[in-house]
Design a protein around this motif. Sequence first.
Motif, PDB file in Angstrom:
ATOM      1  N   GLY A   1       0.843  -1.175   0.000  1.00 28.85           N
ATOM      2  CA  GLY A   1       0.000   0.000   0.000  1.00 28.85           C
ATOM      3  C   GLY A   1       0.888   1.237   0.000  1.00 28.85           C
ATOM      4  O   GLY A   1       2.006   1.213  -0.529  1.00 28.85           O
ATOM      5  N   LEU A   2       0.405   2.317   0.605  1.00 34.44           N
ATOM      6  CA  LEU A   2       1.190   3.542   0.677  1.00 34.44           C
ATOM      7  C   LEU A   2       2.402   3.308   1.565  1.00 34.44           C
ATOM      8  O   LEU A   2       2.268   2.946   2.735  1.00 34.44           O
ATOM      9  CB  LEU A   2       0.340   4.679   1.236  1.00 34.44           C
ATOM     10  N   ILE A   3       3.598   3.513   1.015  1.00 39.52           N
ATOM     11  CA  ILE A   3       4.847   3.321   1.758  1.00 39.52           C
ATOM     12  C   ILE A   3       5.247   4.670   2.353  1.00 39.52           C
ATOM     13  O   ILE A   3       5.304   5.687   1.636  1.00 39.52           O
ATOM     14  CB  ILE A   3       5.960   2.783   0.846  1.00 39.52           C
ATOM     15  N   VAL A   4       5.539   4.707   3.643  1.00 38.62           N
ATOM     16  CA  VAL A   4       5.793   5.974   4.330  1.00 38.62           C
ATOM     17  C   VAL A   4       7.049   5.861   5.184  1.00 38.62           C
ATOM     18  O   VAL A   4       7.570   4.774   5.420  1.00 38.62           O
ATOM     19  CB  VAL A   4       4.589   6.363   5.216  1.00 38.62           C
ATOM     20  N   GLY A   5       7.497   7.018   5.666  1.00 37.29           N
ATOM     21  CA  GLY A   5       8.627   7.028   6.580  1.00 37.29           C
ATOM     22  C   GLY A   5       9.771   7.888   6.089  1.00 37.29           C
ATOM     23  O   GLY A   5       9.649   8.628   5.106  1.00 37.29           O
ATOM     24  N   PRO A   6      10.925   7.816   6.762  1.00 36.52           N
ATOM     25  CA  PRO A   6      12.081   8.639   6.393  1.00 36.52           C
ATOM     26  C   PRO A   6      12.498   8.438   4.944  1.00 36.52           C
ATOM     27  O   PRO A   6      12.508   7.320   4.438  1.00 36.52           O
ATOM     28  CB  PRO A   6      13.175   8.166   7.360  1.00 36.52           C
ATOM     29  N   HIS A   7      12.800   9.542   4.263  1.00 36.63           N
ATOM     30  CA  HIS A   7      13.266   9.613   2.883  1.00 36.63           C
ATOM     31  C   HIS A   7      12.137   9.456   1.857  1.00 36.63           C
ATOM     32  O   HIS A   7      12.419   9.292   0.660  1.00 36.63           O
ATOM     33  CB  HIS A   7      14.382   8.594   2.605  1.00 36.63           C
ATOM     34  N   ASP A   8      10.887   9.542   2.307  1.00 35.24           N
ATOM     35  CA  ASP A   8       9.771   9.496   1.363  1.00 35.24           C
ATOM     36  C   ASP A   8       9.747  10.791   0.556  1.00 35.24           C
ATOM     37  O   ASP A   8       9.556  11.869   1.126  1.00 35.24           O
ATOM     38  CB  ASP A   8       8.460   9.325   2.140  1.00 35.24           C
ATOM     39  N   PRO A   9       9.922  10.733  -0.765  1.00 40.33           N
ATOM     40  CA  PRO A   9       9.960  11.959  -1.560  1.00 40.33           C
ATOM     41  C   PRO A   9       8.585  12.494  -1.935  1.00 40.33           C
ATOM     42  O   PRO A   9       8.477  13.570  -2.520  1.00 40.33           O
ATOM     43  CB  PRO A   9      10.715  11.520  -2.819  1.00 40.33           C
ATOM     44  N   SER A  10       7.516  11.775  -1.591  1.00 42.89           N
ATOM     45  CA  SER A  10       6.199  12.121  -2.118  1.00 42.89           C
ATOM     46  C   SER A  10       5.395  13.072  -1.237  1.00 42.89           C
ATOM     47  O   SER A  10       4.456  13.710  -1.720  1.00 42.89           O
ATOM     48  CB  SER A  10       5.371  10.845  -2.314  1.00 42.89           C
ATOM     49  N   ASP A  11       5.701  13.151   0.053  1.00 40.37           N
ATOM     50  CA  ASP A  11       4.962  13.956   1.028  1.00 40.37           C
ATOM     51  C   ASP A  11       3.531  13.473   1.236  1.00 40.37           C
ATOM     52  O   ASP A  11       2.719  14.183   1.830  1.00 40.37           O
ATOM     53  CB  ASP A  11       4.947  15.449   0.638  1.00 40.37           C
ATOM     54  N   ARG A  12       3.203  12.261   0.780  1.00 39.70           N
ATOM     55  CA  ARG A  12       1.828  11.769   0.893  1.00 39.70           C
ATOM     56  C   ARG A  12       1.489  11.294   2.298  1.00 39.70           C
ATOM     57  O   ARG A  12       0.339  10.969   2.569  1.00 39.70           O
ATOM     58  CB  ARG A  12       1.583  10.639  -0.119  1.00 39.70           C
TER      59      ARG A  12
ATOM     60  N   ARG B   1      15.941  17.489   6.231  1.00 42.59           N
ATOM     61  CA  ARG B   1      16.045  17.397   4.775  1.00 42.59           C
ATOM     62  C   ARG B   1      15.967  18.773   4.126  1.00 42.59           C
ATOM     63  O   ARG B   1      15.374  19.712   4.685  1.00 42.59           O
ATOM     64  CB  ARG B   1      14.934  16.513   4.220  1.00 42.59           C
ATOM     65  N   PRO B   2      16.544  18.931   2.933  1.00 37.91           N
ATOM     66  CA  PRO B   2      16.368  20.177   2.187  1.00 37.91           C
ATOM     67  C   PRO B   2      14.891  20.372   1.857  1.00 37.91           C
ATOM     68  O   PRO B   2      14.181  19.428   1.522  1.00 37.91           O
ATOM     69  CB  PRO B   2      17.205  19.947   0.920  1.00 37.91           C
ATOM     70  N   GLN B   3      14.435  21.604   1.933  1.00 33.42           N
ATOM     71  CA  GLN B   3      13.014  21.892   1.718  1.00 33.42           C
ATOM     72  C   GLN B   3      12.689  22.410   0.319  1.00 33.42           C
ATOM     73  O   GLN B   3      11.516  22.575  -0.020  1.00 33.42           O
ATOM     74  CB  GLN B   3      12.543  22.926   2.747  1.00 33.42           C
TER      75      GLN B   3
END
Length: 333
Positions: free
Chosen positions: A156-167, A305-307
């Motif tokens: 399903g939706l994969i989440v956590g550190p280094h997620d580039p999607s912001d979902r 992380r860079p914003q």
Amino acid sequence: MNILILGGTLFLGRHLVEVAQKRGHSLTLFHRGKTNPELFPDVVHVFGDRSDGDALAQLEGHTFDAVIDTCGYLPRVVQKSAQKLAGRAGCYCFISTVSVYANWPGAGTDEDSPVAILEDPATEELTGATYGGLKALCEQEVLAAFPEQALIIRPGLIVGPHDPSDRFTYWPHRIAQGREVLAPGSPELPTQWIDVRDLAEWTMQMVEGGRTGVFNADGPVVGLGQLLSTCVLASGSNAQVTYASEAFLQEQEVQPWLELPLWIPGMMDLKESGATRTQRAHLAGLKYRTALETVRDTLVWDSQRPQENAWKNTLTPEKEATVLAAWKSSTTG
């Protein structure tokens, strides 16, 4: 084990590498060198675009105990890598998606539910409408090349550190900012996700065990209100959440899933029955960390992380304020 990872430097791939290194495996990463190429200098990197047959020729003469494909989206491209590696790898693990299901999100989706069929199977236009069908065709290419040695994982939706999607990151980030927060529907709105580290650990265990077949990989259903309360606890925020009806948010042209992540209109009607069924993965050892740990670690990563490339699709503060004001006016007028 000697493992080839297609990808390996963005999100799930980098967590797979970290898990594999801790468990003592030898790794080769095949990727284009465009995303975080400086990562993992102590493993073998082979640079190339696998849609190019000449690039894949760099793998000739090498054999692997397993291949993990983290970034296959187009059937033509997956076909090239799967056929090139047939007979040279003991297992082909393909990271697919629950979006392959024709009825997703729908009631009680399990591994035997029908998959999406594209009107034009030859399309290579990757959109929200074609994503699931294209992934289903990618699965077929893997099964054709590795009929007895394929492991298909549908997260399903994969989440956590280094997620580039912001979902997912949007919610811990937004709650941590405090003030009044706009949220969709009600606190009971069902959400479902899986921490990338849990997925990476379990995927590696499956590969090590020589497992084959199709497995959904998703987390438990959590009400949005429970998640947002966890975000308040993790951040120490004074945020106050205001829930606006789904119909009102759609009238205000708030985009589900993107501007307000985890929201899919109509999910309230499904509640628990709308969960992706994961019993098969549980029996195969899938375990979860707590939501609090996921939220806390996501906040730590987000703070560092860079914003400049973040929040490209999520609700802007200006639009949130406008919609909140309109909702209050509509409910008090």
